[in-house]
Scaffold this motif. Structure first.
Motif, PDB file in Angstrom:
ATOM      1  N   GLU A  62      44.861  20.546 -35.778  1.00  0.00           N
ATOM      2  CA  GLU A  62      43.926  21.358 -34.998  1.00  0.00           C
ATOM      3  C   GLU A  62      42.995  22.180 -35.887  1.00  0.00           C
ATOM      4  OE1 GLU A  62      44.609  25.195 -32.263  1.00  0.00           O
ATOM      5  OE2 GLU A  62      45.697  23.402 -31.601  1.00  0.00           O
ATOM      6  N   LEU A  63      43.509  22.615 -37.045  1.00  0.00           N
ATOM      7  CA  LEU A  63      42.719  23.458 -37.953  1.00  0.00           C
ATOM      8  C   LEU A  63      42.025  22.690 -39.068  1.00  0.00           C
ATOM      9  CD1 LEU A  63      45.271  26.383 -38.378  1.00  0.00           C
ATOM     10  CD2 LEU A  63      43.206  26.379 -36.969  1.00  0.00           C
ATOM     11  N   LEU A  64      42.703  21.632 -39.578  1.00  0.00           N
ATOM     12  CA  LEU A  64      42.213  20.981 -40.796  1.00  0.00           C
ATOM     13  C   LEU A  64      41.981  19.486 -40.664  1.00  0.00           C
ATOM     14  CD1 LEU A  64      44.542  22.742 -43.405  1.00  0.00           C
ATOM     15  CD2 LEU A  64      42.238  23.409 -42.672  1.00  0.00           C
ATOM     16  N   GLY A  65      42.169  18.940 -39.492  1.00  0.00           N
ATOM     17  CA  GLY A  65      41.946  17.516 -39.302  1.00  0.00           C
ATOM     18  C   GLY A  65      43.160  16.679 -39.668  1.00  0.00           C
ATOM     19  N   GLU A  66      43.190  15.482 -39.143  1.00  0.00           N
ATOM     20  CA  GLU A  66      44.341  14.594 -39.326  1.00  0.00           C
ATOM     21  C   GLU A  66      44.574  14.238 -40.794  1.00  0.00           C
ATOM     22  OE1 GLU A  66      46.250  10.606 -37.298  1.00  0.00           O
ATOM     23  OE2 GLU A  66      44.225  11.226 -36.743  1.00  0.00           O
ATOM     24  N   GLU A  67      43.511  14.137 -41.558  1.00  0.00           N
ATOM     25  CA  GLU A  67      43.637  13.742 -42.963  1.00  0.00           C
ATOM     26  C   GLU A  67      44.198  14.850 -43.864  1.00  0.00           C
ATOM     27  OE1 GLU A  67      39.348  15.135 -42.384  1.00  0.00           O
ATOM     28  OE2 GLU A  67      40.878  14.149 -41.207  1.00  0.00           O
ATOM     29  N   ASN A  68      44.351  16.059 -43.338  1.00  0.00           N
ATOM     30  CA  ASN A  68      44.807  17.199 -44.145  1.00  0.00           C
ATOM     31  C   ASN A  68      46.075  17.833 -43.596  1.00  0.00           C
ATOM     32  OD1 ASN A  68      42.553  17.178 -45.982  1.00  0.00           O
ATOM     33  ND2 ASN A  68      41.319  17.948 -44.294  1.00  0.00           N
ATOM     34  N   GLN A  69      47.034  17.020 -43.157  1.00  0.00           N
ATOM     35  CA  GLN A  69      48.225  17.582 -42.533  1.00  0.00           C
ATOM     36  C   GLN A  69      49.434  17.681 -43.465  1.00  0.00           C
ATOM     37  OE1 GLN A  69      50.125  15.083 -39.428  1.00  0.00           O
ATOM     38  NE2 GLN A  69      48.421  13.663 -39.773  1.00  0.00           N
ATOM     39  N   SER A  70      49.222  17.487 -44.772  1.00  0.00           N
ATOM     40  CA  SER A  70      50.306  17.663 -45.736  1.00  0.00           C
ATOM     41  C   SER A  70      50.611  19.144 -45.910  1.00  0.00           C
ATOM     42  CB  SER A  70      49.925  17.051 -47.078  1.00  0.00           C
ATOM     43  OG  SER A  70      49.793  15.658 -46.974  1.00  0.00           O
ATOM     44  N   MET A  71      51.841  19.417 -46.298  1.00  0.00           N
ATOM     45  CA  MET A  71      52.254  20.799 -46.547  1.00  0.00           C
ATOM     46  C   MET A  71      52.863  20.886 -47.939  1.00  0.00           C
ATOM     47  SD  MET A  71      53.863  21.973 -42.884  1.00  0.00           S
ATOM     48  CE  MET A  71      54.520  20.448 -42.221  1.00  0.00           C
ATOM     49  N   PRO A  72      52.755  22.070 -48.570  1.00  0.00           N
ATOM     50  CA  PRO A  72      52.262  23.321 -48.023  1.00  0.00           C
ATOM     51  C   PRO A  72      50.736  23.321 -47.914  1.00  0.00           C
ATOM     52  CG  PRO A  72      52.776  23.613 -50.341  1.00  0.00           C
ATOM     53  CD  PRO A  72      53.192  22.217 -49.971  1.00  0.00           C
ATOM     54  N   ALA A  73      50.258  24.153 -47.021  1.00  0.00           N
ATOM     55  CA  ALA A  73      48.825  24.354 -46.859  1.00  0.00           C
ATOM     56  C   ALA A  73      48.596  25.815 -46.470  1.00  0.00           C
ATOM     57  CB  ALA A  73      48.258  23.438 -45.787  1.00  0.00           C
ATOM     58  N   LEU A  74      47.694  26.457 -47.171  1.00  0.00           N
ATOM     59  CA  LEU A  74      47.294  27.818 -46.831  1.00  0.00           C
ATOM     60  C   LEU A  74      45.890  27.757 -46.267  1.00  0.00           C
ATOM     61  CD1 LEU A  74      47.990  30.904 -46.973  1.00  0.00           C
ATOM     62  CD2 LEU A  74      46.622  30.930 -49.072  1.00  0.00           C
TER      63      LEU A  74
END
Length: 116
Positions: A62-74
Motif C-alpha cells: 500500500e505504501l511502497l508498491g508490490e516490488e518493494n515489499q521486502s523487509m526490513p523497510a523504514l
C-alpha cells in the motif's frame, strides 16, 4: 506535505517458510529488533509494524508498491529528511539496508548506532 511518523516494517519471528523445513528468523529483521532494544526511546518517535513472513505483504504494498515489499523497510515520515541513499516510490522515501536504517534513526532521534 503532511509529516508522518517514520514507520519500520520487520518480519515477525519466528516464522515458517513453506519452501524450507524448519523455523526461521530474518537476520536483518533480528538486527532491527536488537537496535530497538538498544534504543527504547525510539518507540516514542517511530511506528514499528511486525508482519508475517508470507507474501503478499499488503501493508507495505500500500505504501511502497508490490516490488518493494521486502523487509526490513523504514518508510520515512518526512521525505525532505531523506538521506541520499534513500529509495523512492512516488512521493515516499524509504530505506531497506539495516545500516542505513540505523544511521538514519540515530541521526534523527539519537542513541546507539552500529559499530563500524
Amino acid at each position: 506535505m503532511t509529516t508522518r511518523r517514520d514507520m519500520l516494517f520487520i518480519i515477525r519471528a519466528p516464522f515458517e517458510d513453506p519452501a524450507l523445513e524448519g523455523t526461521w528468523f530474518c537476520r536483518d529483521c533480528a538486527t532491527m529488533e536488537g537496535m530497538l532494544l538498544a534504543n527504547p526511546h525510539w518507540a516514542t518517535h517511530i511506528e514499528v509494524k511486525r508482519l508475517p513472513f508470507p507474501r503478499p505483504r499488503h501493508d507495505i504494498i500500500e505504501l511502497l508498491g508490490e516490488e518493494n515489499q521486502s523487509m526490513p523497510a523504514l518508510v520515512l515520515g518526512d521525505v525532505t529528511k531523506a538521506p541520499e541513499d534513500a529509495k523512492r516510490y512516488g512521493a515516499r522515501g524509504f530505506l531497506t539496508d539495516p545500516k542505513a536504517i540505523a544511521r538514519y534513526l540515530v541521526s534523527q532521534y539519537g542513541g546507539a548506532g552500529p559499530h563500524p
